[in-house]
Design a protein around this motif. Structure first.
Motif, mmCIF file in Angstrom:
data_model
loop_
_atom_site.group_PDB
_atom_site.id
_atom_site.type_symbol
_atom_site.label_atom_id
_atom_site.label_comp_id
_atom_site.label_asym_id
_atom_site.label_seq_id
_atom_site.Cartn_x
_atom_site.Cartn_y
_atom_site.Cartn_z
ATOM 1 N N PRO A 262 32.907 130.965 -87.574
ATOM 2 C CA PRO A 262 33.683 132.185 -87.312
ATOM 3 C C PRO A 262 35.180 131.901 -87.350
ATOM 4 O O PRO A 262 35.629 130.754 -87.262
ATOM 5 C CB PRO A 262 33.222 132.607 -85.915
ATOM 6 N N LEU A 263 35.962 132.958 -87.479
ATOM 7 C CA LEU A 263 37.413 132.836 -87.491
ATOM 8 C C LEU A 263 37.918 132.331 -86.146
ATOM 9 O O LEU A 263 37.424 132.737 -85.089
ATOM 10 C CB LEU A 263 38.056 134.193 -87.783
ATOM 11 N N THR A 264 38.900 131.442 -86.175
ATOM 12 C CA THR A 264 39.570 131.039 -84.949
ATOM 13 C C THR A 264 40.468 132.185 -84.492
ATOM 14 O O THR A 264 40.760 133.106 -85.268
ATOM 15 C CB THR A 264 40.410 129.787 -85.188
ATOM 16 N N PRO A 265 40.929 132.179 -83.238
ATOM 17 C CA PRO A 265 41.835 133.263 -82.796
ATOM 18 C C PRO A 265 43.066 133.434 -83.676
ATOM 19 O O PRO A 265 43.464 134.563 -83.964
ATOM 20 C CB PRO A 265 42.202 132.826 -81.370
ATOM 21 N N GLN A 266 43.663 132.324 -84.114
ATOM 22 C CA GLN A 266 44.834 132.425 -84.978
ATOM 23 C C GLN A 266 44.466 133.035 -86.329
ATOM 24 O O GLN A 266 45.186 133.888 -86.861
ATOM 25 C CB GLN A 266 45.457 131.034 -85.181
ATOM 26 N N GLU A 267 43.341 132.599 -86.891
ATOM 27 C CA GLU A 267 42.898 133.154 -88.169
ATOM 28 C C GLU A 267 42.534 134.625 -88.034
ATOM 29 O O GLU A 267 42.781 135.421 -88.944
ATOM 30 C CB GLU A 267 41.697 132.369 -88.689
ATOM 31 N N LEU A 268 41.939 134.985 -86.894
ATOM 32 C CA LEU A 268 41.577 136.394 -86.668
ATOM 33 C C LEU A 268 42.818 137.277 -86.673
ATOM 34 O O LEU A 268 42.818 138.361 -87.266
ATOM 35 C CB LEU A 268 40.831 136.530 -85.339
ATOM 36 N N LEU A 269 43.893 136.807 -86.029
ATOM 37 C CA LEU A 269 45.134 137.583 -85.997
ATOM 38 C C LEU A 269 45.733 137.701 -87.396
ATOM 39 O O LEU A 269 46.140 138.788 -87.820
ATOM 40 C CB LEU A 269 46.135 136.931 -85.049
ATOM 41 N N ILE B 220 41.292 148.806 -90.580
ATOM 42 C CA ILE B 220 40.778 148.597 -89.223
ATOM 43 C C ILE B 220 40.490 149.956 -88.600
ATOM 44 O O ILE B 220 41.377 150.803 -88.513
ATOM 45 C CB ILE B 220 41.778 147.799 -88.369
ATOM 46 N N GLU B 221 39.257 150.165 -88.160
ATOM 47 C CA GLU B 221 38.848 151.442 -87.588
ATOM 48 C C GLU B 221 38.740 151.327 -86.072
ATOM 49 O O GLU B 221 38.001 150.482 -85.559
ATOM 50 C CB GLU B 221 37.498 151.880 -88.171
ATOM 51 N N ARG B 222 39.499 152.169 -85.379
ATOM 52 C CA ARG B 222 39.470 152.245 -83.911
ATOM 53 C C ARG B 222 39.669 150.885 -83.253
ATOM 54 O O ARG B 222 39.110 150.607 -82.203
ATOM 55 C CB ARG B 222 38.161 152.862 -83.425
ATOM 56 N N GLY B 223 40.450 150.038 -83.873
ATOM 57 C CA GLY B 223 40.788 148.751 -83.273
ATOM 58 C C GLY B 223 39.675 147.737 -83.267
ATOM 59 O O GLY B 223 39.782 146.710 -82.591
ATOM 60 N N ALA B 224 38.591 147.985 -83.990
ATOM 61 C CA ALA B 224 37.452 147.062 -83.990
ATOM 62 C C ALA B 224 37.725 145.896 -84.931
ATOM 63 O O ALA B 224 38.004 146.090 -86.117
ATOM 64 C CB ALA B 224 36.184 147.795 -84.403
ATOM 65 N N LEU B 225 37.662 144.678 -84.409
ATOM 66 C CA LEU B 225 37.845 143.466 -85.200
ATOM 67 C C LEU B 225 36.531 142.723 -85.298
ATOM 68 O O LEU B 225 35.589 142.969 -84.535
ATOM 69 C CB LEU B 225 38.909 142.569 -84.561
ATOM 70 N N THR B 226 36.441 141.809 -86.234
ATOM 71 C CA THR B 226 35.262 140.966 -86.371
ATOM 72 C C THR B 226 35.702 139.532 -86.636
ATOM 73 O O THR B 226 36.697 139.298 -87.336
ATOM 74 C CB THR B 226 34.344 141.449 -87.509
ATOM 75 N N ARG B 227 34.961 138.584 -86.081
ATOM 76 C CA ARG B 227 35.265 137.171 -86.285
ATOM 77 C C ARG B 227 34.556 136.615 -87.515
ATOM 78 O O ARG B 227 34.721 135.444 -87.843
ATOM 79 C CB ARG B 227 34.874 136.360 -85.045
ATOM 80 N N ASP B 228 33.775 137.443 -88.196
ATOM 81 C CA ASP B 228 33.172 137.008 -89.449
ATOM 82 C C ASP B 228 34.249 136.854 -90.517
ATOM 83 O O ASP B 228 35.169 137.670 -90.611
ATOM 84 C CB ASP B 228 32.126 138.015 -89.923
ATOM 85 N N LEU C 196 43.076 140.326 -98.981
ATOM 86 C CA LEU C 196 42.032 140.827 -98.073
ATOM 87 C C LEU C 196 40.969 139.766 -97.821
ATOM 88 O O LEU C 196 40.243 139.840 -96.832
ATOM 89 C CB LEU C 196 41.395 142.090 -98.650
ATOM 90 N N ALA C 197 40.874 138.772 -98.715
ATOM 91 C CA ALA C 197 39.943 137.649 -98.523
ATOM 92 C C ALA C 197 40.601 136.482 -97.794
ATOM 93 O O ALA C 197 40.008 135.403 -97.716
ATOM 94 C CB ALA C 197 39.412 137.181 -99.874
ATOM 95 N N HIS C 198 41.812 136.663 -97.275
ATOM 96 C CA HIS C 198 42.527 135.593 -96.562
ATOM 97 C C HIS C 198 41.644 135.021 -95.449
ATOM 98 O O HIS C 198 41.060 135.763 -94.655
ATOM 99 C CB HIS C 198 43.818 136.154 -95.978
ATOM 100 N N ASN C 199 41.547 133.689 -95.413
ATOM 101 C CA ASN C 199 40.690 132.957 -94.461
ATOM 102 C C ASN C 199 39.207 133.206 -94.698
ATOM 103 O O ASN C 199 38.382 132.933 -93.813
ATOM 104 C CB ASN C 199 41.039 133.303 -93.009
ATOM 105 N N GLY C 200 38.866 133.726 -95.875
ATOM 106 C CA GLY C 200 37.468 133.986 -96.189
ATOM 107 C C GLY C 200 37.154 133.621 -97.620
ATOM 108 O O GLY C 200 37.691 132.649 -98.175
#
Length: 532
Positions: free
Chosen positions: A237-244, A256-264, A293-297
């Motif tokens: 999964p994404l690290t916190p820094q990568e998630l940001l 991003i819909e309604r502030g929902a994030l994913t660590r995938d 959009l594929a950054h870190n993925g």
């Protein structure tokens, strides 16, 4: 009378400060509403949206000349998010709210004609920028959970303009929004469902362990896309820094819909008809493309030779630098684009290739012409090239494999843990050394220190390089790949067998293909089998 409020203008994922100044000039004259400061069409139309929103809450514009200045004047202003700050500064100039009520706040938001505040893209980077400026952020209610992810920053998320006015007047209190949920991504199909293709599965595991670029070559129906779709299940999964980092790109794109994030980790699979701007970003407002959009993925390109040569070659620089620069006459917009490339292609246009039942009658010319659609420098950036032969009926009749995604993901996690432990032992924080966190991006002293092979391995690499014409980039990428194979093997050092397996996967540039390359690959295959 004049009033001021802070907002932001976006340059890629960076939010730059903009001061919105509104001044009322003259008395009892015709209503003239002017917006200056290099606004685009959407910003210029804010005049009518603000006028309609005021009418929607029962206010009329004053019979005076209204000047809204967006400073600095030489910074391009794009987007509808300037509606709310212009309206707030105008309300303060009119005396509807206290002039000092806007002190300590930045604002973004689009206005509907009934006074409702509509969601906008880029709220997360706007909140991060507001926090850096020591300000709070006023944003639409729908964007409040997204902005709350910025951390220690005050957030106001009103549903309507009248609600915000009542809050500043003390007639209503807006509660700070909570961060949105962390959602689980869509379920990833299991690798156990893939029958046969054991060599390709091995390559997929190596690519996941080291973040290497991968190319599957095989006829239709051999499982290329099927295996690529299972790669996200092998990745951590994404690290916190990568998630940001990833979420800020998606926020600017309005995804991003309604502030929902994913660590995938992101998995983007654009169609082969995608243009260069669709892949790298651009268009009228220089929005992020599929690579960002594929950054870190993972960026998956199916039917690789069917993409335009211009679109494919536009990815060459991002594969090396991890960022994309969209050049415009008045600005250069930067987007992060540190992605793992996975691609698939048929051996020739008819799909069958030059061997086996139903072989192409035009082989090998058909294969050479088809593969020459991909430039040599692009091939040189691919670490693993794997052939996927047709799956036979006997393969399909076998029971499901004993190992699936869970077992392979465990080995990938162990290999990545070894990479991070090495960096920590060397006094390097993996969270800070973003370019060195996986083997695919190791370079310089880190590569020399941890990926130098033993004497037999170095001799094998020298012979293969001299015979097959490895470029300097190919040499480096072979060492990175061998380091990952050693990690999966649990070895501290890079041995001859790891170099041999890396050379089996390595493909020289198209122009170098011929007897030399075949000899080098044959030699590497023989050494690899000998070691086992």
């Amino acid at each position: 009378m004049a009033a001021r409020v802070v907002t932001v203008a976006f340059e890629g994922v960076e939010a730059r400060r903009v001061d919105v100044e509104v001044q009322l000039v003259g008395n009892d004259g015709p209503i003239v509403f002017a917006i200056v400061g290099l606004p685009d069409k959407a910003v210029a139309e804010s005049r009518e949206r603000v006028r309609g929103a005021f009418a929607g809450i029962g206010l009329a514009l004053p019979s005076r000349r209204i000047i809204a200045n967006l400073a600095p004047a030489d910074l391009p202003k794009e987007g509808s998010h300037f509606d709310l700050p212009i309206a707030l500064a105008l309300l303060a100039a009119m005396g509807v709210i206290a002039p000092d009520a806007l002190d300590g706040w930045a604002a973004v938001g689009e206005l509907n004609l009934d006074g409702q505040i509509a969601p906008v893209g880029g709220t997360l980077p706007a909140a991060v920028a507001a926090s850096a400026m020591g300000l709070g952020l006023i944003c639409p209610e729908a964007n409040g959970p997204e902005a709350a992810w910025a951390g220690d920053v005050n957030i106001l998320a009103p549903r309507s303009l009248i609600g915000l006015v009542n809050h500043f007047k003390g007639a209503q209190v807006l509660r700070a929004p909570e961060p949105g949920p962390v959602r689980m991504g869509a379920s990833v199909p299991d690798l156990r469902e893939v029958k046969g293709q054991e060599s390709a599965k091995r390559a997929l595991e190596i690519a996941a362990a080291g973040g290497h670029n991968l190319l599957f070559v095989g006829p239709p129906g051999s499982g290329k896309s099927m295996m690529a779709a299972r790669l996200p299940g092998l990745l951590p999964p994404l690290t916190p820094q990568e998630l940001l980092e990833t979420s800020m790109v998606w926020s600017v794109a309005g995804l991003i819909e309604r502030g929902a994030l994913t660590r995938d980790r992101p998995f983007r699979a654009p169609h082969h008809s995608a243009s260069m701007a669709a892949l790298t970003g651009g268009g009228l407002k220089a929005k992020p493309g599929e690579a960002s959009l594929a950054h870190n993925g993972v960026l998956f390109l199916d039917e690789l030779p069917e993409y335009s040569a211009q679109a494919l070659d536009s990815l060459r620089a991002p594969l090396e630098t991890g960022e994309i620069v969209v050049a415009r006459a008045n600005a250069h917009v930067r987007y992060p684009a540190r992605f793992q490339l996975v691609a698939a292609m048929n051996p020739c246009r008819c799909g069958i290739g030059g061997a086996g039942k139903g072989a192409c009658g035009k082989a090998p010319r058909c294969q050479r012409d088809y593969q020459n659609r991909i430039s040599g420098p692009m091939f040189d950036r691919i670490d693993l090239t794997v052939e996927t032969p047709p799956v036979t009926a006997s393969d399909m009749a076998l029971p499901p494999p004993a190992e699936g995604t869970a077992e392979a993901a465990a080995r990938v996690a162990a290999a990545r843990a070894m990479q991070e432990d090495r960096l920590r032992a060397a006094g390097i924080d993996p969270a800070i050394a973003r370019g060195q966190a996986v083997n695919a991006r190791a370079s310089g002293e880190t590569l020399d220190r941890f990926a130098t092979p033993d004497t037999p391995g170095r001799a094998l690499l020298m012979r293969a390089g001299e015979a097959g014409g490895l470029t300097a980039r190919g040499w480096t990428r072979t060492l990175r790949l061998a380091r990952t194979i050693a990690d999966l093997d649990g070895c501290d050092g890079v041995l001859r067998r790891h170099i041999a397996e890396a050379l089996v996967y390595r493909r020289s540039t198209v122009g170098a293909q011929g007897d030399f390359e075949r000899q080098a690959r044959h030699h590497a295959d023989a050494c690899f089998l000998k070691d086992f």
